[in-house]
Design a protein around this motif. Structure first.
Motif, PDB file in Angstrom:
ATOM      1  N   ASP A  13       0.825  -1.199   0.000  1.00 38.82           N
ATOM      2  CA  ASP A  13       0.000   0.000   0.000  1.00 38.82           C
ATOM      3  C   ASP A  13       0.861   1.253   0.000  1.00 38.82           C
ATOM      4  N   ILE A  14       0.419   2.253  -0.759  1.00 35.10           N
ATOM      5  CA  ILE A  14       1.066   3.568  -0.767  1.00 35.10           C
ATOM      6  C   ILE A  14       0.374   4.424   0.288  1.00 35.10           C
ATOM      7  N   VAL A  15       1.144   4.961   1.221  1.00 34.16           N
ATOM      8  CA  VAL A  15       0.552   5.676   2.357  1.00 34.16           C
ATOM      9  C   VAL A  15       1.281   7.004   2.583  1.00 34.16           C
ATOM     10  N   CYS A  16       0.506   8.046   2.851  1.00 35.70           N
ATOM     11  CA  CYS A  16       1.084   9.342   3.194  1.00 35.70           C
ATOM     12  C   CYS A  16       0.021  10.170   3.919  1.00 35.70           C
ATOM     13  N   PRO A  17       0.402  11.248   4.576  1.00 40.31           N
ATOM     14  CA  PRO A  17      -0.609  12.122   5.187  1.00 40.31           C
ATOM     15  C   PRO A  17      -1.554  12.683   4.120  1.00 40.31           C
ATOM     16  N   LYS A  18      -2.807  12.879   4.485  1.00 28.73           N
ATOM     17  CA  LYS A  18      -3.800  13.355   3.515  1.00 28.73           C
ATOM     18  C   LYS A  18      -3.388  14.686   2.893  1.00 28.73           C
ATOM     19  N   GLU A  19      -2.797  15.550   3.687  1.00 32.37           N
ATOM     20  CA  GLU A  19      -2.417  16.868   3.173  1.00 32.37           C
ATOM     21  C   GLU A  19      -1.230  16.801   2.214  1.00 32.37           C
ATOM     22  N   SER A  20      -0.522  15.658   2.195  1.00 29.86           N
ATOM     23  CA  SER A  20       0.638  15.513   1.310  1.00 29.86           C
ATOM     24  C   SER A  20       0.301  14.841  -0.014  1.00 29.86           C
ATOM     25  N   SER A  21      -0.864  14.230  -0.102  1.00 29.98           N
ATOM     26  CA  SER A  21      -1.176  13.378  -1.250  1.00 29.98           C
ATOM     27  C   SER A  21      -1.227  14.128  -2.568  1.00 29.98           C
ATOM     28  N   GLU A  22      -1.541  15.443  -2.540  1.00 29.05           N
ATOM     29  CA  GLU A  22      -1.639  16.212  -3.778  1.00 29.05           C
ATOM     30  C   GLU A  22      -0.396  17.046  -4.063  1.00 29.05           C
ATOM     31  N   ARG A  23       0.628  16.914  -3.235  1.00 29.46           N
ATOM     32  CA  ARG A  23       1.873  17.614  -3.548  1.00 29.46           C
ATOM     33  C   ARG A  23       2.440  17.053  -4.847  1.00 29.46           C
ATOM     34  N   PRO A  24       2.908  17.906  -5.747  1.00 25.30           N
ATOM     35  CA  PRO A  24       3.320  17.440  -7.068  1.00 25.30           C
ATOM     36  C   PRO A  24       4.277  16.254  -7.070  1.00 25.30           C
ATOM     37  N   LYS A  25       5.311  16.282  -6.225  1.00 25.62           N
ATOM     38  CA  LYS A  25       6.285  15.195  -6.264  1.00 25.62           C
ATOM     39  C   LYS A  25       5.708  13.900  -5.696  1.00 25.62           C
ATOM     40  N   VAL A  26       4.848  13.997  -4.679  1.00 25.37           N
ATOM     41  CA  VAL A  26       4.212  12.806  -4.111  1.00 25.37           C
ATOM     42  C   VAL A  26       3.211  12.232  -5.097  1.00 25.37           C
ATOM     43  N   LYS A  27       2.399  13.089  -5.693  1.00 29.23           N
ATOM     44  CA  LYS A  27       1.402  12.615  -6.651  1.00 29.23           C
ATOM     45  C   LYS A  27       2.069  12.037  -7.888  1.00 29.23           C
ATOM     46  N   ALA A  28       3.172  12.646  -8.322  1.00 30.09           N
ATOM     47  CA  ALA A  28       3.892  12.117  -9.476  1.00 30.09           C
ATOM     48  C   ALA A  28       4.388  10.699  -9.205  1.00 30.09           C
ATOM     49  N   PHE A  29       4.953  10.494  -8.020  1.00 33.60           N
ATOM     50  CA  PHE A  29       5.468   9.176  -7.657  1.00 33.60           C
ATOM     51  C   PHE A  29       4.341   8.158  -7.525  1.00 33.60           C
ATOM     52  N   THR A  30       3.256   8.554  -6.874  1.00 31.17           N
ATOM     53  CA  THR A  30       2.113   7.658  -6.705  1.00 31.17           C
ATOM     54  C   THR A  30       1.506   7.276  -8.042  1.00 31.17           C
ATOM     55  N   ASP A  31       1.289   8.266  -8.889  1.00 33.86           N
ATOM     56  CA  ASP A  31       0.702   7.991 -10.209  1.00 33.86           C
ATOM     57  C   ASP A  31       1.603   7.087 -11.041  1.00 33.86           C
ATOM     58  N   TRP A  32       2.912   7.302 -10.932  1.00 35.09           N
ATOM     59  CA  TRP A  32       3.851   6.462 -11.684  1.00 35.09           C
ATOM     60  C   TRP A  32       3.809   5.020 -11.189  1.00 35.09           C
ATOM     61  N   LEU A  33       3.760   4.822  -9.885  1.00 35.97           N
ATOM     62  CA  LEU A  33       3.664   3.471  -9.333  1.00 35.97           C
ATOM     63  C   LEU A  33       2.409   2.759  -9.844  1.00 35.97           C
ATOM     64  N   LEU A  34       1.272   3.435  -9.767  1.00 36.37           N
ATOM     65  CA  LEU A  34       0.009   2.829 -10.188  1.00 36.37           C
ATOM     66  C   LEU A  34      -0.001   2.536 -11.687  1.00 36.37           C
ATOM     67  N   GLU A  35       0.551   3.443 -12.474  1.00 35.28           N
ATOM     68  CA  GLU A  35       0.586   3.222 -13.919  1.00 35.28           C
ATOM     69  C   GLU A  35       1.548   2.094 -14.274  1.00 35.28           C
ATOM     70  N   THR A  36       2.656   1.982 -13.560  1.00 31.44           N
ATOM     71  CA  THR A  36       3.590   0.880 -13.799  1.00 31.44           C
ATOM     72  C   THR A  36       2.920  -0.458 -13.539  1.00 31.44           C
ATOM     73  N   VAL A  37       2.194  -0.555 -12.442  1.00 35.23           N
ATOM     74  CA  VAL A  37       1.473  -1.794 -12.126  1.00 35.23           C
ATOM     75  C   VAL A  37       0.420  -2.085 -13.184  1.00 35.23           C
ATOM     76  N   ARG A  38      -0.283  -1.047 -13.629  1.00 26.64           N
ATOM     77  CA  ARG A  38      -1.316  -1.253 -14.647  1.00 26.64           C
ATOM     78  C   ARG A  38      -0.723  -1.802 -15.942  1.00 26.64           C
ATOM     79  N   LEU A  39       0.388  -1.217 -16.377  1.00 26.30           N
ATOM     80  CA  LEU A  39       1.001  -1.654 -17.632  1.00 26.30           C
ATOM     81  C   LEU A  39       1.601  -3.055 -17.528  1.00 26.30           C
ATOM     82  N   GLU A  40       2.040  -3.429 -16.321  1.00 24.12           N
ATOM     83  CA  GLU A  40       2.667  -4.734 -16.137  1.00 24.12           C
ATOM     84  C   GLU A  40       1.686  -5.823 -15.708  1.00 24.12           C
ATOM     85  N   SER A  41       0.440  -5.425 -15.454  1.00 27.56           N
ATOM     86  CA  SER A  41      -0.512  -6.369 -14.840  1.00 27.56           C
ATOM     87  C   SER A  41      -0.754  -7.609 -15.670  1.00 27.56           C
ATOM     88  N   GLY A  42      -0.594  -7.506 -16.978  1.00 30.87           N
ATOM     89  CA  GLY A  42      -0.801  -8.697 -17.816  1.00 30.87           C
ATOM     90  C   GLY A  42       0.268  -9.741 -17.630  1.00 30.87           C
TER      91      GLY A  42
END
Length: 300
Positions: free
Chosen positions: A268-297
């Motif tokens: 699980d990806i976890v962070c304080p709620k107020e940090s979740s939309e910070r650009p660098k945190v969101k960039a990292f989170t979105d990249w992790l989720l997209e990597t899993v999506r592309l590799e899921s097959g």
């Protein structure tokens, strides 16, 4: 002349369903119901005037039209994803400290980090390997990746990967004089442990096997160490398929039985709620989720 295009939701549903060959798995990925995916596919088929999927022997298959359409739609989504990430990368910068469980960091995250660096060259990732929960108030950590049961009160959390469990061993063990044809044959082999017997206990119960002592066999502090011991033929590991995927695909480890159990734990990806939309945190989170999506097959 205005060109009429199919709805983006329908295309997204089609791409996911075609990649998984499953409406159910597509629905899980898109966080919608199976009925919603089916509705979106039907809308797209009506728009195109062709059938994209067919069911045969209870399997979902692409029609000839679907097989022709899917690679083009897949490529379009990859182009959209890359273009979006490039734009987001222009405003995401600075140091990003990530606390992550050691086994996941070693086997999964570190080999993929170079791709993140290519997309976000201005973000400097600092990895902190730890099995402990982070005190985000006292510690200089932006985001954490935990292996746990998903209960993080007051935190922003997203499940990255669900873990699955099944015994794994070196191919050489099948060539010995001790059979390994059914779970009952585990009684004749050494079981390897990662500091707890819970996974083995749950899997043996799941498989209906009794009479195996879990108080014997080597104990290691991390799952990756157990995995390495199994590769060297020192016993049978309770395999975590997220961590062992590359070793299974390379043939260094094999699954002697076709019995796989869902773990109670997830990454699980976890962070304080107020940090979740910070650009660098969101960039990292979105990249992790997209990597899993592309590799899921390719997940074993």
């Amino acid at each position: 002349m205005i060109r009429r295009l199919p709805p983006l939701k329908s295309l997204r549903a089609f791409e996911a369903a075609a990649r998984h060959l499953s409406f159910t798995r597509a629905a899980d990925e898109l966080f919608v119901t199976q009925a919603a995916v089916s509705h979106q596919i039907k809308s797209l088929e009506d728009f195109l005037g062709v059938q994209l999927f067919v069911r045969r022997n209870r399997q979902l298959l692409l029609t000839d039209e679907g097989q022709s359409y899917w690679p083009k739609i897949r490529d379009i989504f990859e182009i959209l994803t890359n273009a979006t990430e490039e734009i987001k990368a222009q405003r995401a910068s600075g140091e990003l400290t990530v606390s992550v469980v050691p086994s996941f960091a070693t086997v999964w995250l570190v080999p993929r980090l170079s791709k993140f660096k290519q997309i976000y060259p201005d973000i400097e990732v600092r990895l902190k390997a730890s099995d402990e929960m982070v005190n985000f108030v006292r510690e200089d950590v932006d985001v954490a990746i935990y292996y746990d049961k998903g209960d993080y009160p007051g935190m922003h959390s997203i499940t990255l990967l669900n873990e699955k469990l099944t015994p794994l061993c070196a191919p050489s063990l099948l060539e010995g004089d001790k059979p390994l044809k059914s779970p009952e044959d585990l009684k004749l082999h050494t079981l390897l442990h990662d500091g707890t017997t819970d996974d083995w206990r749950r899997w043996l119960k799941f498989a209906g096997v009794k009479g195996i002592s879990l108080n014997q066999g080597p104990v290691f502090s991390h799952t990756v160490m157990v995995q390495q011991a199994a590769i060297y033929g020192q016993g049978i590991a309770m395999g975590h398929l997220v961590l062992s995927q590359s070793d299974v695909m390379a043939g260094r480890l094999i699954r002697p039985f076709g019995l796989t159990m869902e773990s109670d734990y997830s990454y699980d990806i976890v962070c304080p709620k107020e940090s979740s939309e910070r650009p660098k945190v969101k960039a990292f989170t979105d990249w992790l989720l997209e990597t899993v999506r592309l590799e899921s097959g390719g997940l074993c």
